[in-house]
Design an enzyme around this catalytic site. Structure first.
Site, PDB file in Angstrom:
ATOM      1  N   GLU A 155      32.984 -12.043  81.357  1.00  0.00           N
ATOM      2  CA  GLU A 155      32.299 -11.066  81.995  1.00  0.00           C
ATOM      3  C   GLU A 155      33.395 -10.674  83.131  1.00  0.00           C
ATOM      4  O   GLU A 155      34.255 -10.252  83.179  1.00  0.00           O
ATOM      5  CB  GLU A 155      31.017 -11.633  82.467  1.00  0.00           C
ATOM      6  CG  GLU A 155      30.226 -11.893  81.353  1.00  0.00           C
ATOM      7  CD  GLU A 155      28.632 -12.150  81.495  1.00  0.00           C
ATOM      8  OE1 GLU A 155      28.093 -11.454  82.465  1.00  0.00           O
ATOM      9  OE2 GLU A 155      28.033 -13.265  80.995  1.00  0.00           O
ATOM     10  N   ASP A 175      18.783  -9.016  79.725  1.00  0.00           N
ATOM     11  CA  ASP A 175      19.902  -9.880  79.714  1.00  0.00           C
ATOM     12  C   ASP A 175      19.657 -10.871  81.099  1.00  0.00           C
ATOM     13  O   ASP A 175      18.319 -10.452  81.937  1.00  0.00           O
ATOM     14  CB  ASP A 175      21.169  -9.010  80.262  1.00  0.00           C
ATOM     15  CG  ASP A 175      22.404  -9.712  79.993  1.00  0.00           C
ATOM     16  OD1 ASP A 175      22.414 -11.102  79.661  1.00  0.00           O
ATOM     17  OD2 ASP A 175      23.555  -9.082  79.638  1.00  0.00           O
TER      18      ASP A 175
END
Length: 634
Positions: A513, A318
């Protein structure tokens, strides 16, 4: 098992040697003049570009033609806005992929951007076509006028595999129209705590539901010609509240630690096994930790994908996630990540540094040649299977629709919206709205495309603008089709007293997020619209029959007095671009079939317990005798 691994490694090495020999004997071509080296044999068929020669070679043979520096370049991913400042970076380095990041571009503008980097890639010394990657979370969210589907949590409420497949198919189509064939999706996280800011990216709290819907979506992407990426491997949705990563931001829960038993781990791995069996080409590792170990340095489970689960694609990190692993230096973090089985590093800002570390480590033996070849071969195999060596500029692509945002694609998204709506309460026969009804529509989410689409749409956290081209808001749909519904729409507060029914649209602001991590989870709390409380009060004072539509990325906590005062309550989740799906159902063109994909908690104290306000699977319908009316043509 160890002996078998040695045999496989030996065979791989022999293959690479033979491939290198074959590569060395073939024609060396100048990218500018087409001349050949005097020391090599002349090919019967001259090539203008290296990828044309590679098209007839195996991934192993192609990898054997690359220098260690060229291999290292295939293993890193710059972010577009950084590489844009580095003139000729792609031509000089031929990076394996680029992360497209945010953007507000038309499909044509995306194609132009993508093809510009592709031209540099194929004209480089390595000549390997590159991939442009993006998080197309609920459609191509950074493409103007594209179709934006309900986010995963809404798709979980719809629980329709065929529509999940169609969402993948259409997303692939519109992705290819932008020449961005690598979609960093689906998210297959299990929802365990709705306070998590990525809860709307979860299909459900139920693993079987996640497995069915996510694999259907992945099959749609693949059948549509895109490259899928299952993420985040694994446990990202299972982290404990209060353990959020504090490296650069005081997160409450995001990127935290998941304390899981072996049985729970196996349940999550089963979802990834289904993704692998469905043909997923890439898998992204989670920022989070498993039982105290960061997943980006958890070699045991990363290698399990390849050695035990049959995964033949490549593993990607990521964004800049390796920088939060335990090794003391960046060099050690890079080496650790590669040796733990990660094939490509999404190091958007430090990509050149990461590339050099990989190449140097290969020379020093800190990373073996076998490991480098495994990673690069996997990356090239995915590209080759996607047709990049046959058609790097998408000139042979064919499409079902003429452009993004086609009426046919929007019709599928609208159907998914209809099926995602969950009716929590319907007293006094308020819904469906009857012909002749005067409807006052109000609330901060009533005419708000930004809220309706949520994060990952025309911006990471939220769109930079409240209005988004191609999005039909709830109010917009009611106004556009009011004559078809036989109702009168009122928006002026001064005329609210004339209304027979109020549609109150409240909910959460858009977020992504950790920006959506919340301690309170309340409708009128930290992530709710500032105008929620005021508008609720104003509507209650009107004393009119009220239908409340909640536009939110999760099932929020509602004040008991408020919900008691409302006649009907509809959970809309984050429906995306097609607000007509909501107006159609409220006006009786379709029934409510959506069911809660996870428990609806009445307080934060209930989270993780058997207690809740509404159980998973709850949802009302219009009941026996309901006959849908004709739906107005879009």
């Amino acid at each position: 098992m160890t002996g078998m691994k040695k045999i496989i490694a030996l065979l791989l090495g022999i293959t690479m040697i033979m491939s290198f020999a074959a590569c060395a004997k073939e024609t060396s071509v100048s990218m500018t003049s087409g001349t050949v080296s005097e020391t090599t044999e002349v090919s019967e068929e001259p090539y203008d570009f290296m990828y044309q020669k590679y098209a007839d070679m195996t991934p192993e043979e192609i990898a054997a033609c690359l220098t260690v520096e060229q291999k290292a370049a295939q293993m890193v991913q710059p972010i577009q806005y950084k590489i844009a400042d580095d003139q000729d970076a792609m031509r000089n380095n031929c990076y394996g992929t680029i992360y497209a990041d945010e953007g507000m571009l038309t499909a044509e503008e995306w194609r132009t951007l993508s093809d510009g980097y592709q031209k540099e890639a194929v004209e480089s010394d390595a000549g390997i076509p590159y991939l442009l990657a993006q998080d197309d979370v609920h459609g191509v969210g950074y493409c103007i006028n594209a179709v934006y589907f309900p986010h995963n949590i809404g798709q979980g409420a719809a629980n329709d595999e065929e529509l999940a497949y169609q969402a993948g198919l259409i997303t692939a189509e519109e992705t290819r129209m932008c020449h961005m064939v690598w979609n960093l999706y689906p998210c297959v996280a299990q929802s365990s705590d709705p306070r998590w800011g990525r809860n709307y990216e979860c299909y459900s709290s139920d693993l079987e539901t996640i497995e069915r819907l996510s694999t259907a979506y992945t099959r749609g992407l693949i059948d549509g010609g895109a490259i899928a990426c299952a993420k985040h491997y694994f446990g990202d949705g299972n982290v404990s509240y209060g353990t959020g990563e504090k490296s650069d931001y005081p997160r409450l829960i995001d990127r935290g630690d998941a304390q899981l038993s072996e049985a729970e781990i196996n349940g999550l791995l089963k979802v990834y096994q289904a993704q692998i069996d469905a043909g997923v080409q890439t898998i992204m590792v989670s920022y989070s930790s498993l039982n105290g170990v960061k997943m980006h340095e958890n070699g045991e489970y990363i290698w399990k994908l390849k050695n035990e689960m049959g995964f033949e694609g490549f593993v990607v990190s990521d964004s800049m996630a390796i920088e939060n692993t335990s090794p003391a230096t960046y060099e050690e973090q890079v080496v650790s990540a590669i040796n733990c089985g990660i094939d490509m590093l999404m190091e958007g800002k430090r990509y050149e540094e990461a590339k050099k570390i990989i190449a140097d480590a290969a020379g020093s033996g800190k990373i073996t040649e076998e490991r480098i070849n495994d990673a690069v071969t996997r990356i090239i195999r995915v590209k080759k299977d996607a047709g990049l060596f046959d058609d790097p500029f998408g000139e042979k692509m064919t499409f079902s629709y003429g452009d993004v945002g086609s009426p046919e694609a929007r019709a599928v998204a609208e159907q998914l919206v209809e099926k995602s709506l969950v009716l929590l309460k319907n007293e006094n026969g308020i819904l469906p709205l009857k012909e002749g009804t005067k409807v006052y529509i109000t609330g901060p989410a009533s005419d708000n495309a930004q809220a309706q689409c949520g994060g990952w749409t025309m911006g990471w956290i939220k769109s930079r603008e409240k209005d988004i081209q191609g999005v039909t808001t709830i109010l917009g749909a009611f106004q556009r089709y009011s004559a078809d519904y036989g109702i009168e729409v009122i928006t002026d507060p001064a005329q609210a007293e004339e209304a027979d029914v109020v549609i109150l649209c409240v909910g959460e602001q858009a977020y992504a997020e950790w920006h959506g991590d919340t301690a309170d989870l309340e409708l009128c709390g930290s992530c709710g619209f500032g105008g929620n409380k005021r508008t609720i009060k104003e509507v209650n004072e009107l004393g009119k029959p009220t239908v409340t539509c909640i536009i939110a990325g999760r099932q929020v906590i509602i004040n008991d007095e408020d919900i008691d005062s409302w006649d009907s309550v509809v959970m809309c989740y984050l429906p995306g671009s097609e607000g007509k799906g909501i107006s159609d159902v409220l006006c009786g063109c379709a029934d409510f079939t959506g069911r809660l994909p996870e428990p609806w908690y009445g307080s934060v104290d209930q989270i993780g317990t058997a207690n809740c306000a509404f159980e998973r699977g709850y949802g009302l319908s219009y009941g026996d005798g309901f006959t849908p009316r004709t739906e107005p043509a879009a």
